[in-house]
Design an enzyme around this catalytic site. Structure first.
Site, PDB file in Angstrom:
ATOM      1  N   ASP A  38       0.845  -1.196   0.000  1.00  0.00           N
ATOM      2  CA  ASP A  38       0.000   0.000   0.000  1.00  0.00           C
ATOM      3  C   ASP A  38       0.876   1.241   0.000  1.00  0.00           C
ATOM      4  O   ASP A  38       1.676   1.453   0.908  1.00  0.00           O
ATOM      5  CB  ASP A  38      -0.903  -0.001   1.237  1.00  0.00           C
ATOM      6  CG  ASP A  38      -1.853   1.180   1.258  1.00  0.00           C
ATOM      7  OD1 ASP A  38      -2.922   1.095   0.632  1.00  0.00           O
ATOM      8  OD2 ASP A  38      -1.516   2.196   1.897  1.00  0.00           O
ATOM      9  N   TYR A  48       3.495   9.947   0.418  1.00  0.00           N
ATOM     10  CA  TYR A  48       4.462   9.239   1.249  1.00  0.00           C
ATOM     11  C   TYR A  48       5.895   9.514   0.758  1.00  0.00           C
ATOM     12  O   TYR A  48       6.853   9.367   1.503  1.00  0.00           O
ATOM     13  CB  TYR A  48       4.228   7.719   1.220  1.00  0.00           C
ATOM     14  CG  TYR A  48       2.893   7.255   1.743  1.00  0.00           C
ATOM     15  CD1 TYR A  48       2.074   8.087   2.506  1.00  0.00           C
ATOM     16  CD2 TYR A  48       2.457   5.959   1.484  1.00  0.00           C
ATOM     17  CE1 TYR A  48       0.846   7.649   2.975  1.00  0.00           C
ATOM     18  CE2 TYR A  48       1.230   5.509   1.965  1.00  0.00           C
ATOM     19  CZ  TYR A  48       0.430   6.352   2.692  1.00  0.00           C
ATOM     20  OH  TYR A  48      -0.775   5.896   3.151  1.00  0.00           O
ATOM     21  N   SER A  98       5.042  -1.891   9.709  1.00  0.00           N
ATOM     22  CA  SER A  98       5.999  -1.911  10.811  1.00  0.00           C
ATOM     23  C   SER A  98       7.376  -1.642  10.227  1.00  0.00           C
ATOM     24  O   SER A  98       7.620  -1.889   9.045  1.00  0.00           O
ATOM     25  CB  SER A  98       5.993  -3.275  11.518  1.00  0.00           C
ATOM     26  OG  SER A  98       7.003  -3.328  12.511  1.00  0.00           O
ATOM     27  N   HIS A 148      -7.034   9.906  -2.273  1.00  0.00           N
ATOM     28  CA  HIS A 148      -6.578   9.829  -0.888  1.00  0.00           C
ATOM     29  C   HIS A 148      -7.489  10.571   0.088  1.00  0.00           C
ATOM     30  O   HIS A 148      -7.639  10.165   1.246  1.00  0.00           O
ATOM     31  CB  HIS A 148      -5.152  10.376  -0.783  1.00  0.00           C
ATOM     32  CG  HIS A 148      -4.357   9.794   0.335  1.00  0.00           C
ATOM     33  ND1 HIS A 148      -2.991   9.742   0.350  1.00  0.00           N
ATOM     34  CD2 HIS A 148      -4.738   9.227   1.518  1.00  0.00           C
ATOM     35  CE1 HIS A 148      -2.564   9.174   1.467  1.00  0.00           C
ATOM     36  NE2 HIS A 148      -3.607   8.864   2.194  1.00  0.00           N
TER      37      HIS A 148
END
Length: 324
Positions: free
Chosen positions: A61, A66, A269, A128
């Protein structure tokens, strides 16, 4: 026994659950240009290791704001060189940035990213945010969606959807949309079951799959020492009990809870062991299901806790950008 869980979208296509790795959040960079100074070597290495060691299809994703396309591109090149995963074993989601205006329109976004990542198509492309917050973008949300529909027809993307949309936002989009969104990606967890009023039930009734970011926030809040409430302690105690009962981790219990709630969880993570565990647990134990009474109790305990957004401050930051 190896078997990947998947959801069938309202267009008949299937999407793997849970997502293998969200490359926002812990990897997110606010700088709008990638430089040697902000290149994230850990992200690239983690992606390569995921391609090498993860079973089955890998679900990544991503999003324009980002700012991790350079790392993603380099990881994909290594994947191709070492033949870890074929293209059909990758599910790649990307999101059009309607707030910061990273790209002026969806077509420019997709064509630029496909070239940078050396891909022929994106598996899923989302808006988004449900509003336009940048003067760099001259299109309305309805016009943005129309461009996305054309990209779908042209084969540049295979599925289209939205992110952070409320019931009102979805109903407004539906006034002009020809093609229905297949997904609404929202923040969702037992501590935040409705990002906006009625959104869970609306999406279920209208066959729009919810993709949940931060589905493990009760655990991250506990680990960070951010929640010492009695409701939180009671909730975590029950999750610990279920984890011991089924001999799996707390995070795997909450991922299973999301999936059995007809919600696709997005995991992330910076620790590779956790990424691989979260990806592989459904594959290793495909027939594991929590009892209906256990699902109901997690929901009840979650509702008893103050409903809280992990990204409330982040949302407020974007609001300040819109108001400038």
């Amino acid at each position: 026994m190896f078997k990947q869980i998947s959801f069938t979208l309202n267009n008949g296509n299937k999407i793997i659950a849970p997502s293998s790795m969200g490359i926002g959040s812990v990897y997110f960079k606010m700088e709008m240009q990638s430089t040697p100074e902000n290149y994230n070597e850990t992200l690239k290495s983690n992606l390569v290791e995921l391609f090498e060691k993860a079973k089955g299809t890998v679900h990544i994703d991503c999003a324009a704001n980002y700012n991790v396309y350079p790392e993603f591109s380099d990881a994909l090149k290594i994947n191709t060189q070492k033949t870890f995963k074929k293209r059909e074993d990758l599910w790649i989601t990307d999101k059009f940035d309607s707030v910061l205006g990273t790209f002026p329109d969806p077509k420019t976004h997709v064509l630029t990213v496909l070239k940078q990542l050396d891909l022929q198509y994106l598996d899923l492309f989302l808006i988004h945010y449900p509003f336009v917050g940048s003067k760099k973008i001259s299109l309305s949300i309805a016009e943005i969606w129309a461009e996305m529909e054309q990209l779908l027809k042209d084969g540049k993307v295979r599925n289209i959807g939205v992110s952070n949309f409320s019931v009102t936002d979805l109903e407004k989009l539906n006034e002009t949309a020809i093609i229905k969104p297949v997904i609404n990606q929202i923040e969702w967890s037992p501590y935040y079951l409705n990002q906006s009023p009625g959104i869970y039930d609306y999406c279920q009734e209208n066959k729009i799959l919810i993709e949940a970011y931060s589905p493990l926030s009760p655990l991250s809040m506990k680990d960070a020492g951010e929640d010492d409430s009695e409701e939180g302690k009671k909730f975590i105690s029950y999750i610990d009990f279920l984890a011991a009962k089924y001999s799996i981790s707390d995070s795997e219990i909450l991922l299973r809870y999301a999936i059995q709630s007809n919600v696709l969880p997005i995991t992330t993570s910076s620790k590779m062991e956790r990424i691989l565990n979260n990806h592989n647990f459904t594959n290793d134990r495909p027939d594991l299901n929590l009892d209906d009474c256990e699902i109901a109790k997690i929901t009840t305990l979650g509702k008893q806790h103050k409903q809280i957004s992990k990204y409330e401050k982040f949302a407020a930051f974007f609001q300040t950008l819109i108001e400038k």
